[in-house]
Write a protein that holds these residues in place. Structure first.
Motif, PDB file in Angstrom:
ATOM      1  N   ASN A 137       0.849  -1.196   0.000  1.00 55.45           N
ATOM      2  CA  ASN A 137       0.000   0.000   0.000  1.00 55.45           C
ATOM      3  C   ASN A 137       0.882   1.242   0.000  1.00 55.45           C
ATOM      4  O   ASN A 137       1.952   1.279   0.621  1.00 55.45           O
ATOM      5  CB  ASN A 137      -0.985   0.006   1.177  1.00 55.45           C
ATOM      6  CG  ASN A 137      -0.360  -0.109   2.540  1.00 55.45           C
ATOM      7  OD1 ASN A 137       0.676  -0.743   2.712  1.00 55.45           O
ATOM      8  ND2 ASN A 137      -0.998   0.478   3.536  1.00 55.45           N
TER       9      ASN A 137
ATOM     10  N   CYS B  72      -4.110   0.538  -2.508  1.00 53.42           N
ATOM     11  CA  CYS B  72      -3.907  -0.666  -1.707  1.00 53.42           C
ATOM     12  C   CYS B  72      -2.815  -1.554  -2.311  1.00 53.42           C
ATOM     13  O   CYS B  72      -2.520  -1.479  -3.513  1.00 53.42           O
ATOM     14  CB  CYS B  72      -5.199  -1.479  -1.633  1.00 53.42           C
ATOM     15  SG  CYS B  72      -6.545  -0.695  -0.746  1.00 53.42           S
TER      16      CYS B  72
ATOM     17  N   ALA C 296      -8.463  -8.893   4.726  1.00 51.14           N
ATOM     18  CA  ALA C 296      -9.255  -9.133   3.515  1.00 51.14           C
ATOM     19  C   ALA C 296      -9.226  -7.900   2.615  1.00 51.14           C
ATOM     20  O   ALA C 296      -9.178  -6.765   3.107  1.00 51.14           O
ATOM     21  CB  ALA C 296     -10.684  -9.476   3.897  1.00 51.14           C
ATOM     22  N   PRO C 297      -9.255  -8.100   1.319  1.00 54.66           N
ATOM     23  CA  PRO C 297      -9.195  -6.967   0.391  1.00 54.66           C
ATOM     24  C   PRO C 297     -10.426  -6.075   0.485  1.00 54.66           C
ATOM     25  O   PRO C 297     -11.546  -6.561   0.723  1.00 54.66           O
ATOM     26  CB  PRO C 297      -9.103  -7.631  -0.989  1.00 54.66           C
ATOM     27  CG  PRO C 297      -9.593  -9.018  -0.804  1.00 54.66           C
ATOM     28  CD  PRO C 297      -9.287  -9.394   0.609  1.00 54.66           C
TER      29      PRO C 297
END
Ligand code: THU
Length: 144
Positions: free
Chosen positions: A42, A53, A89-90
């Protein structure tokens, strides 16, 4: 290339995180179907919305190098410089970008706390009923 090796690459990429504002450091390692790995971290910005990200850094690096066929991504994220990692988690934007280039049924998303401690999901599990190229009558460009 197994999960442990991909997580190791994500952990290495995390060391290059530029995150002075959140202090939340993320690394990602994207496995292309030809075996190549593209890493990302990121990269934050004083104009917060300009932040990117780790996952999108890795995906955009690959696509910009002409690679669009992906098998898996490992993500290693957590606050601080230590190893206090989460199952990171994305975000929704990254899931949508994955939807553009990755087969939701087969693309594997590996959330690594460590090389030994991880959880694994398909893109479809993390983005059910996703909107993708097919909705616009286009084929996803992820087949060999
Ligand atoms: N971040 C990522 O890079 N990937 C994720 O999966 C979640 C969030 C980054 C964006 C921002 O720099 C920081 O983590 C806090 O949101």
């Amino acid at each position: 290339m197994n999960q442990q090796e991909l997580i190791r690459a994500a952990l290495e990429a995390r060391k290059r995180s530029y995150s002075p504002y959140s202090g939340f450091q993320v690394g990602a390692a994207l496995l292309a179907r030809d075996g190549r790995i593209f890493t990302g971290c990121n990269i934050e910005n004083a104009g917060y919305s300009s932040t990117i990200c780790a996952e999108r850094t890795a995906i955009f690096k690959a696509v910009s190098e002409g690679v669009r066929n992906f098998a898996a991504i490992a993500i290693a994220g957590g606050p601080g410089e230590g190893e206090q990692l989460q199952y990171c988690a994305p975000c929704g934007v990254c899931r949508q970008v994955m939807m553009e280039f990755c087969d939701p049924e087969t693309f594997q998303i590996i959330l690594g706390k460590s090389q030994e401690d991880y959880r694994q999901y398909t893109l479809k599990e993390l983005l059910p009923l996703g909107f993708g190229p097919e909705n616009l009558g286009k084929e996803r460009m992820c087949d060999d």
